[in-house]
Design a protein around this motif. Sequence first.
Motif, short mmCIF file in Angstrom:
data_model
loop_
_atom_site.label_atom_id
_atom_site.label_comp_id
_atom_site.label_asym_id
_atom_site.label_seq_id
_atom_site.Cartn_x
_atom_site.Cartn_y
_atom_site.Cartn_z
N ALA A 11 3.12 0.55 -84.12
CA ALA A 11 2.71 1.66 -83.26
C ALA A 11 1.60 2.43 -83.98
CB ALA A 11 3.88 2.59 -82.95
N VAL A 12 0.81 3.14 -83.19
CA VAL A 12 -0.33 3.88 -83.72
C VAL A 12 -0.22 5.34 -83.28
CG1 VAL A 12 -2.85 4.16 -83.65
CG2 VAL A 12 -1.84 1.87 -83.71
N VAL A 13 -0.45 6.24 -84.22
CA VAL A 13 -0.57 7.65 -83.87
C VAL A 13 -2.05 8.01 -83.99
CG1 VAL A 13 0.03 10.02 -84.46
CG2 VAL A 13 1.73 8.21 -84.72
N LEU A 14 -2.68 8.27 -82.86
CA LEU A 14 -4.08 8.70 -82.85
C LEU A 14 -4.10 10.21 -83.01
CD1 LEU A 14 -7.13 8.39 -82.38
CD2 LEU A 14 -6.67 8.50 -79.92
N VAL A 15 -4.64 10.67 -84.13
CA VAL A 15 -4.65 12.10 -84.42
C VAL A 15 -5.99 12.69 -84.00
CG1 VAL A 15 -4.30 13.87 -86.18
CG2 VAL A 15 -3.12 11.66 -86.39
N LEU A 16 -5.93 13.70 -83.14
CA LEU A 16 -7.12 14.41 -82.69
C LEU A 16 -7.00 15.88 -83.09
CD1 LEU A 16 -7.32 12.96 -79.05
CD2 LEU A 16 -8.64 12.20 -81.03
N ASP A 17 -8.13 16.52 -83.26
CA ASP A 17 -8.17 17.93 -83.63
C ASP A 17 -8.30 18.76 -82.36
OD1 ASP A 17 -8.65 20.47 -84.54
OD2 ASP A 17 -10.30 19.94 -85.88
N GLY A 18 -7.19 19.40 -81.96
CA GLY A 18 -7.21 20.18 -80.73
C GLY A 18 -8.04 21.44 -80.81
N SER A 19 -8.39 21.87 -82.04
CA SER A 19 -9.16 23.10 -82.19
C SER A 19 -10.66 22.85 -82.14
CB SER A 19 -8.80 23.78 -83.52
OG SER A 19 -9.26 23.01 -84.62
N ALA A 20 -11.05 21.61 -81.91
CA ALA A 20 -12.48 21.26 -81.86
C ALA A 20 -12.78 20.45 -80.61
CB ALA A 20 -12.88 20.47 -83.11
N ASP A 21 -14.00 20.55 -80.15
CA ASP A 21 -14.42 19.69 -79.04
C ASP A 21 -14.44 18.24 -79.50
OD1 ASP A 21 -14.84 21.71 -77.10
OD2 ASP A 21 -16.74 22.23 -78.07
N PRO A 22 -14.22 17.29 -78.58
CA PRO A 22 -14.28 15.87 -78.96
C PRO A 22 -15.62 15.53 -79.60
CG PRO A 22 -13.40 16.11 -76.75
CD PRO A 22 -13.92 17.46 -77.15
N GLN A 23 -15.57 14.85 -80.73
CA GLN A 23 -16.78 14.40 -81.39
C GLN A 23 -16.98 12.92 -81.14
OE1 GLN A 23 -16.99 15.58 -85.51
NE2 GLN A 23 -16.21 17.64 -85.09
N ALA A 24 -18.15 12.44 -81.50
CA ALA A 24 -18.47 11.03 -81.28
C ALA A 24 -17.44 10.13 -81.97
CB ALA A 24 -19.87 10.71 -81.79
N GLY A 25 -16.99 10.55 -83.16
CA GLY A 25 -16.01 9.76 -83.89
C GLY A 25 -14.69 9.65 -83.15
N ASP A 26 -14.25 10.76 -82.52
CA ASP A 26 -13.01 10.74 -81.73
C ASP A 26 -13.13 9.75 -80.58
OD1 ASP A 26 -11.72 12.89 -83.16
OD2 ASP A 26 -13.07 14.26 -82.13
N LEU A 27 -14.23 9.82 -79.90
CA LEU A 27 -14.43 8.96 -78.73
C LEU A 27 -14.56 7.50 -79.13
CD1 LEU A 27 -16.91 11.23 -76.74
CD2 LEU A 27 -14.46 10.95 -76.36
N ASP A 28 -15.25 7.24 -80.24
CA ASP A 28 -15.43 5.85 -80.71
C ASP A 28 -14.08 5.22 -81.07
OD1 ASP A 28 -18.13 6.05 -80.35
OD2 ASP A 28 -18.59 6.41 -82.47
N ILE A 29 -13.25 5.97 -81.80
CA ILE A 29 -11.95 5.44 -82.21
C ILE A 29 -11.04 5.24 -81.01
CG2 ILE A 29 -9.87 5.90 -83.56
CD1 ILE A 29 -11.71 7.50 -85.49
N THR A 30 -11.03 6.21 -80.11
CA THR A 30 -10.18 6.10 -78.91
C THR A 30 -10.63 4.93 -78.06
OG1 THR A 30 -9.96 8.51 -78.94
CG2 THR A 30 -9.22 7.37 -76.97
N ARG A 31 -11.93 4.77 -77.91
CA ARG A 31 -12.44 3.66 -77.12
C ARG A 31 -12.09 2.32 -77.76
NH1 ARG A 31 -17.14 5.40 -77.06
NH2 ARG A 31 -16.95 6.68 -75.18
N ALA A 32 -12.18 2.26 -79.09
CA ALA A 32 -11.83 1.03 -79.79
C ALA A 32 -10.36 0.68 -79.59
CB ALA A 32 -12.13 1.17 -81.28
N LEU A 33 -9.49 1.68 -79.59
CA LEU A 33 -8.07 1.43 -79.33
C LEU A 33 -7.85 0.93 -77.90
CD1 LEU A 33 -6.44 4.55 -81.05
CD2 LEU A 33 -6.26 2.18 -81.80
#
Length: 232
Positions: free
Chosen positions: A144-166
């Motif tokens: 299983a994978v836990v995708l950790v995102l920072d809720g106190s920041a707007d989505p960054q390119a890195g967040d979107l790239d990793i989520t898209r890769a998953l």
Amino acid sequence: LSRRLQPANTALVRLLAYLDASADFPDDEIETADIATGLHAAREALEGVVAGSKAGMLYRDGARIALVGRPNVGKSSLLNALLRADRAIVTPIAGTTRDVIMETINLRGIPATLLDTAGIVDTEDVVERIGVERSRTALKTAAAVVLVLDGSADPQAGDLDITRALAERPADERTPVVIAVNKADLLQLGQGSAIGLLPGAPVVHVSATTGDGLSALEDALVGVLGGASAQP
């Protein structure tokens, strides 16, 4: 095992008897039966046996859970919070974790190994690049994978790239994902665009600092691993 298989066996034998009789004695008035209902009952019984077997293996052999995300979203802090111990070094400096850190926990009776991975990011740093590659390897071997995102920041390119890769992983690598929106103790700006790339994935808002949401995250992990209905 034979006792658990008996309901499926009984349903299938009845269906076979009905079909044989209908074929051998077409002129007799054999009452019409609903074949689909019998097949459904047999399938449900067999699926229950398989689910129980998987759950038993899960509680016996355990599971590997990878924490992934871009640098500085709080993966190491979340690892420490789940362990209830300061195992990983945490600093405000992005990229502190450069290798995969493995620690075991008892997750609602499931022996689990947490993998704190280096932040997945494009980098020219040789050491950091090795850490990122190890993170990708850990991702492939995790249950299983836990995708950790920072809720106190707007989505960054890195967040979107990793989520898209998953989301775009090959079928044989699509281990379940739980999205942990971290830093719930801070003003929330939202990660909606990243979360939307993984429809159906459980979303849990947590704070590695205060501990809020950790129990919900553990419940979500047990659920995606298939241990929610198991009898340890």
